[in-house]
Design a protein around this motif. Structure first.
Motif, short mmCIF file in Angstrom:
data_model
loop_
_atom_site.label_atom_id
_atom_site.label_comp_id
_atom_site.label_asym_id
_atom_site.label_seq_id
_atom_site.Cartn_x
_atom_site.Cartn_y
_atom_site.Cartn_z
N SER A 37 0.81 -1.22 0.00
CA SER A 37 0.00 0.00 0.00
C SER A 37 0.85 1.28 0.00
O SER A 37 0.33 2.35 -0.29
N HIS A 38 2.13 1.17 0.33
CA HIS A 38 2.97 2.38 0.45
C HIS A 38 4.03 2.51 -0.63
O HIS A 38 4.71 3.55 -0.69
N TYR A 39 4.19 1.48 -1.48
CA TYR A 39 5.19 1.55 -2.53
C TYR A 39 4.59 1.07 -3.85
O TYR A 39 3.62 0.29 -3.85
N PRO A 40 5.15 1.51 -4.98
CA PRO A 40 4.68 0.99 -6.27
C PRO A 40 4.83 -0.53 -6.32
O PRO A 40 5.92 -1.06 -6.08
N SER A 41 3.73 -1.22 -6.61
CA SER A 41 3.73 -2.68 -6.55
C SER A 41 3.02 -3.26 -7.77
O SER A 41 2.01 -2.71 -8.23
N VAL A 42 3.55 -4.37 -8.26
CA VAL A 42 2.97 -5.04 -9.42
C VAL A 42 2.87 -6.54 -9.11
O VAL A 42 3.83 -7.13 -8.60
N PHE A 82 2.42 -13.06 -5.65
CA PHE A 82 3.75 -12.47 -5.53
C PHE A 82 3.71 -11.05 -6.10
O PHE A 82 3.13 -10.82 -7.16
N TYR A 83 4.32 -10.12 -5.37
CA TYR A 83 4.37 -8.73 -5.79
C TYR A 83 5.82 -8.30 -5.96
O TYR A 83 6.68 -8.65 -5.14
N ASP A 84 6.07 -7.56 -7.01
CA ASP A 84 7.36 -6.87 -7.15
C ASP A 84 7.14 -5.46 -6.60
O ASP A 84 6.43 -4.65 -7.18
N ILE A 85 7.74 -5.18 -5.45
CA ILE A 85 7.56 -3.90 -4.77
C ILE A 85 8.82 -3.07 -4.95
O ILE A 85 9.92 -3.47 -4.54
N SER A 86 8.66 -1.91 -5.57
CA SER A 86 9.79 -1.03 -5.85
C SER A 86 10.02 -0.12 -4.65
O SER A 86 9.33 0.88 -4.47
N HIS A 103 14.45 -3.74 -4.45
CA HIS A 103 13.11 -4.25 -4.72
C HIS A 103 12.83 -5.40 -3.78
O HIS A 103 13.75 -6.12 -3.36
N ILE A 104 11.55 -5.56 -3.44
CA ILE A 104 11.13 -6.69 -2.61
C ILE A 104 10.18 -7.56 -3.42
O ILE A 104 9.18 -7.07 -3.97
N LEU A 105 10.51 -8.85 -3.53
CA LEU A 105 9.57 -9.83 -4.06
C LEU A 105 8.78 -10.34 -2.87
O LEU A 105 9.31 -11.08 -2.04
N ALA A 106 7.52 -9.91 -2.76
CA ALA A 106 6.71 -10.23 -1.58
C ALA A 106 5.78 -11.40 -1.90
O ALA A 106 5.13 -11.42 -2.95
#
Length: 280
Positions: A35-40, A76-80, A86-89
């Motif tokens: 919710s706080h970073y660009p995520s895909v 899975f989210y790629d969070i920038s 980057h975080i793979l969540a």
């Protein structure tokens, strides 16, 4: 996938709904990041073969007047986080079946994204006071770490993912927080806050905590009000506080090599003498 320039470091952070997630502390870390970073969304683990739908039930909802059924699945989210991180969540319900294959699927995606370190998060209920920092356990494996795992007992999917990742050569860190059992199943932003703060320390990066500090303060205030209105619970919490403080003093004395051990033993014996025991 990434902008021109040096490729960012990619770490993986995994949390799972269910038995491993008391008061949603662990999964709320992922939700906070998304919710706080660009995520895909960059991947899913299909539902078939992993879930018992009588345990993890599908959810029916209406989207623009049309019925939709949402099935349990892992996303899975790629969070920038920044140009360099980057975080793979990984977020989803703990699977009911096929844990080893589920972990293999998770690690295949980690390999595809060239993840350098895997962090698993968890939360458990325990007898601990809300008036003190919540207990944290951190286990580091790989990267030359020589840390024995002392826990023996039932485990969840984070432990299995840790073990599978370690066997595949990933560096892993497991972070667990304990939350007060006496407060029930309400959300515990204090637990989420401490998990995020610990993750910050581990990755040496200041992640956006948002309004978690304010929510944690409100949680502590509500918990204190609840205990003040219940004499038995208030007494129970005071005992937990004393035990917590004694343990912290013992750790400090052990770390400093202080000769005050005898004083600590005397205080512990006094506490045990005064502790109310049920009569047979």
């Amino acid at each position: 996938m990434y902008s021109k320039g040096p490729k960012p470091q990619i770490i993986m952070v995994a949390a799972f709904d269910g038995w491993n997630d008391a008061d949603q502390c662990a999964t709320d870390v992922i939700r906070q990041l998304v919710s706080h970073y660009p995520s895909v969304e960059v991947g899913h683990i299909n539902r078939d073969g992993y879930y018992d739908y009588q345990v993890s039930r599908p959810i029916q909802c209406s989207i623009q007047g049309f019925r939709r059924i949402l099935w349990p699945q892992t996303t899975f989210y790629d969070i920038s986080i920044s140009d360099t991180l980057h975080i793979l969540a990984q977020l989803g319900p703990e699977p009911n079946y096929g844990w080893l294959e589920y972990c293999r699927e998770s690690l295949r995606l980690a390999e595809e994204f060239e993840v350098t370190h895997i962090y698993t998060l968890g939360a458990m209920f325990a007898d601990c006071p809300h008036t003190r920092p919540l207990p944290l356990e951190i286990t580091v494996e790989g990267n030359g770490a020589d840390q024995s795992v002392e826990y023996s007992g039932p485990i969840g999917i984070p432990h299995v993912l840790d073990a599978a990742a370690d066997e595949e050569g990933f560096d892993t860190t497991s972070i667990w927080v304990s939350v007060p059992k006496y407060l029930g199943n309400d959300l515990c932003p204090q637990g989420t806050l401490q998990l995020m703060e610990t993750l910050n320390q581990q990755i040496d990066f200041k992640l956006d905590l948002g309004d978690l500090p304010r929510k944690a303060e409100q949680w502590r205030a509500r918990a204190s009000l609840l205990t003040q209105n219940n004499p038995e619970l208030e007494h129970f919490v005071s005992e937990l506080e004393h035990e917590y403080d004694m343990n912290e003093r013992a750790k400090a004395i052990a770390a400093s090599g202080s000769p005050a051990v005898q004083q600590l033993v005397s205080e512990a014996e006094s506490f045990l003498r005064d502790y109310p025991h049920d009569k047979e």
